[in-house]
Write an enzyme that holds these catalytic residues in place. Structure first.
Site, PDB file in Angstrom:
ATOM      1  N   ASN A   1       0.867  -1.176   0.000  1.00 57.26           N
ATOM      2  CA  ASN A   1       0.000   0.000   0.000  1.00 57.26           C
ATOM      3  C   ASN A   1       0.908   1.231   0.000  1.00 57.26           C
ATOM      4  O   ASN A   1       1.508   1.559   1.014  1.00 57.26           O
ATOM      5  CB  ASN A   1      -0.890  -0.039   1.254  1.00 57.26           C
ATOM      6  CG  ASN A   1      -1.716   1.234   1.416  1.00 57.26           C
ATOM      7  OD1 ASN A   1      -1.768   2.063   0.510  1.00 57.26           O
ATOM      8  ND2 ASN A   1      -2.339   1.384   2.564  1.00 57.26           N
ATOM      9  N   LYS A  14       0.158   4.314  -0.244  1.00 60.52           N
ATOM     10  CA  LYS A  14      -0.426   5.511   0.375  1.00 60.52           C
ATOM     11  C   LYS A  14      -0.178   6.740  -0.512  1.00 60.52           C
ATOM     12  O   LYS A  14      -0.174   6.607  -1.734  1.00 60.52           O
ATOM     13  CB  LYS A  14       0.103   5.672   1.809  1.00 60.52           C
ATOM     14  CG  LYS A  14      -0.058   4.374   2.628  1.00 60.52           C
ATOM     15  CD  LYS A  14       0.219   4.529   4.082  1.00 60.52           C
ATOM     16  CE  LYS A  14       0.041   3.184   4.775  1.00 60.52           C
ATOM     17  NZ  LYS A  14       0.180   3.246   6.210  1.00 60.52           N
ATOM     18  N   HIS A  37      -9.318   1.332   5.141  1.00 61.78           N
ATOM     19  CA  HIS A  37      -8.018   1.469   5.796  1.00 61.78           C
ATOM     20  C   HIS A  37      -8.163   2.399   7.000  1.00 61.78           C
ATOM     21  O   HIS A  37      -8.943   3.352   6.969  1.00 61.78           O
ATOM     22  CB  HIS A  37      -6.997   2.034   4.800  1.00 61.78           C
ATOM     23  CG  HIS A  37      -5.598   1.952   5.343  1.00 61.78           C
ATOM     24  ND1 HIS A  37      -5.095   2.879   6.226  1.00 61.78           N
ATOM     25  CD2 HIS A  37      -4.625   1.032   5.159  1.00 61.78           C
ATOM     26  CE1 HIS A  37      -3.861   2.538   6.557  1.00 61.78           C
ATOM     27  NE2 HIS A  37      -3.550   1.422   5.923  1.00 61.78           N
ATOM     28  N   GLU A  51      -6.439   4.745   8.049  1.00 60.82           N
ATOM     29  CA  GLU A  51      -6.218   6.177   7.769  1.00 60.82           C
ATOM     30  C   GLU A  51      -7.469   6.809   7.177  1.00 60.82           C
ATOM     31  O   GLU A  51      -7.749   7.980   7.407  1.00 60.82           O
ATOM     32  CB  GLU A  51      -5.001   6.338   6.845  1.00 60.82           C
ATOM     33  CG  GLU A  51      -3.707   6.104   7.627  1.00 60.82           C
ATOM     34  CD  GLU A  51      -2.593   5.451   6.851  1.00 60.82           C
ATOM     35  OE1 GLU A  51      -2.628   5.475   5.596  1.00 60.82           O
ATOM     36  OE2 GLU A  51      -1.680   4.899   7.487  1.00 60.82           O
ATOM     37  N   GLU A  69      -4.991  -4.763  10.700  1.00 60.40           N
ATOM     38  CA  GLU A  69      -3.943  -3.764  10.874  1.00 60.40           C
ATOM     39  C   GLU A  69      -4.166  -3.006  12.184  1.00 60.40           C
ATOM     40  O   GLU A  69      -4.942  -2.045  12.234  1.00 60.40           O
ATOM     41  CB  GLU A  69      -3.976  -2.751   9.723  1.00 60.40           C
ATOM     42  CG  GLU A  69      -3.712  -3.358   8.360  1.00 60.40           C
ATOM     43  CD  GLU A  69      -3.129  -2.335   7.391  1.00 60.40           C
ATOM     44  OE1 GLU A  69      -2.082  -2.629   6.820  1.00 60.40           O
ATOM     45  OE2 GLU A  69      -3.710  -1.252   7.233  1.00 60.40           O
ATOM     46  N   GLY A  77       3.125   2.305  10.730  1.00 64.59           N
ATOM     47  CA  GLY A  77       4.096   3.394  10.572  1.00 64.59           C
ATOM     48  C   GLY A  77       4.849   3.735  11.846  1.00 64.59           C
ATOM     49  O   GLY A  77       5.504   4.770  11.924  1.00 64.59           O
ATOM     50  N   SER A 131       3.911  -2.146  10.176  1.00 67.74           N
ATOM     51  CA  SER A 131       5.371  -2.231  10.309  1.00 67.74           C
ATOM     52  C   SER A 131       5.942  -3.595   9.906  1.00 67.74           C
ATOM     53  O   SER A 131       6.874  -4.096  10.535  1.00 67.74           O
ATOM     54  CB  SER A 131       5.812  -1.864  11.731  1.00 67.74           C
ATOM     55  OG  SER A 131       5.434  -0.533  12.029  1.00 67.74           O
TER      56      SER A 131
HETATM   57  P1  13P Z   1       3.392   0.407   7.568  1.00 71.30           P
HETATM   58  O1  13P Z   1       3.891  -0.871   6.955  1.00 71.30           O
HETATM   59  O2  13P Z   1       4.116   1.619   7.062  1.00 71.30           O
HETATM   60  O3  13P Z   1       3.338   0.312   9.063  1.00 71.30           O
HETATM   61  O4  13P Z   1       1.886   0.603   7.063  1.00 71.30           O
HETATM   62  C1  13P Z   1       0.989  -0.446   7.183  1.00 71.30           C
HETATM   63  C2  13P Z   1      -0.244  -0.115   6.446  1.00 71.30           C
HETATM   64  O5  13P Z   1      -0.999   0.761   6.847  1.00 71.30           O
HETATM   65  C3  13P Z   1      -0.539  -0.850   5.213  1.00 71.30           C
HETATM   66  O6  13P Z   1      -1.829  -0.598   4.761  1.00 71.30           O
END
Ligand code: 13P
Length: 255
Positions: free
Chosen positions: A13, A15, A99, A101, A171, A177, A217
């Site tokens: 992903n 982003k 997601h 976010e 997640e 992150g 992560s």
């Molecule tokens: P990270 O791997 O940067 O922690 O992000 C995970 C994520 O949100 C994948 O959709």
């Protein structure tokens, strides 16, 4: 029925990252690095603007295309939105839905997530339904309650066949992150809980075929241990998918 019947799926992903030229460069490098990886599904989710260009690079390869979000109406006066037929047209096989976010920053709710899941399925492509608790939920012992709401809300009114077309991504928000991965045991515990929920709503046979990815992560050095858990069927990778070598290493370490 065990893990063997579920093909592992590793998705990147990206982003809000990468211009078209950066996306093409990253995808071309990745394509060379993973061309020998079979028995695993590899997916990239670039931003909308790069979907077409990335789709051309991975055409006829072992990498599939995903979008990061979608709107549930097919067309109309919805300024700024993109529909499932548009994503299909550009070659998407998967769409990430719900997601954290989007839930956090863009007011996504379980109801809107469910509408999006149903829209994606109605056009014959596959949602990657994201679920996950925040740190304060975990600390207050509410992890299972939140996961239950996300899962049951997200898959509400889906038939068994429709559920089989979905991928679920667990997640934990506190692991996204932050460099703080869930331990393999913590991931397995929630994955098993999700599978049991699906078993209760559908059947053992259906639940045991649904793939559940872990995200938060995931890096080359922790992917193997996470993937070794019996209910962890893949990874949804953010930061580490922005470099071809690290994403390819995750793919390799996952099998
Ligand atoms: P990270 O791997 O940067 O922690 O992000 C995970 C994520 O949100 C994948 O959709």
């Amino acid at each position: 029925m065990g893990r063997t019947m579920r093909t592992p799926i590793i998705a990147g992903n990206w982003k809000l990252n990468n211009t078209i030229s950066e996306a093409v460069e990253l995808t071309s490098e990745l394509k060379d690095l993973v061309e020998e990886s079979t028995d695993i599904e590899i997916v990239v989710a670039p931003p909308f603007t790069a979907l077409d260009a990335v789709g051309k690079v991975i055409k006829d390869s072992n990498i599939a295309l995903a979008a990061q979000d979608v709107y549930w109406e097919d067309s109309g006066a919805y300024t700024g939105e993109v529909s499932v037929p548009m994503l299909k047209d550009v070659g998407c096989k998967y769409v990430i839905v719900g997601h954290s976010e989007r839930r956090q920053f863009f007011s996504e709710t379980n109801d809107s997530v469910n509408l999006k899941v149903k829209a994606v399925l109605s056009h014959g492509i596959h949602p990657i339904l994201c679920v996950g608790e925040q740190l304060e939920d975990r600390e207050a012992g509410r992890t299972e309650a939140v996961i239950k709401e996300h899962v049951t809300g997200g898959v509400a009114n889906l038939s068994g066949d429709e559920l089989l077309s979905c991928v679920i991504a667990y997640e934990p928000v506190w692991a996204i992150g932050t460099g703080k991965t869930a331990t393999p045991e913590q991931a397995q515990e929630v994955h098993k809980y999700i599978r049991n929920l699906l078993k209760a709503i559908y059947s053992n046979e259906i639940a045991s075929q649904v793939r559940i990815q872990y995200g938060g992560s995931v890096k080359p050095d922790n992917a193997a241990k996470l993937m070794a858990q019996s209910d962890v069927d893949g990874a949804l990778v953010g930061g580490a998918s922005l470099q071809a070598e690290s994403f390819a290493l995750i793919v390799k370490n996952a099998i």
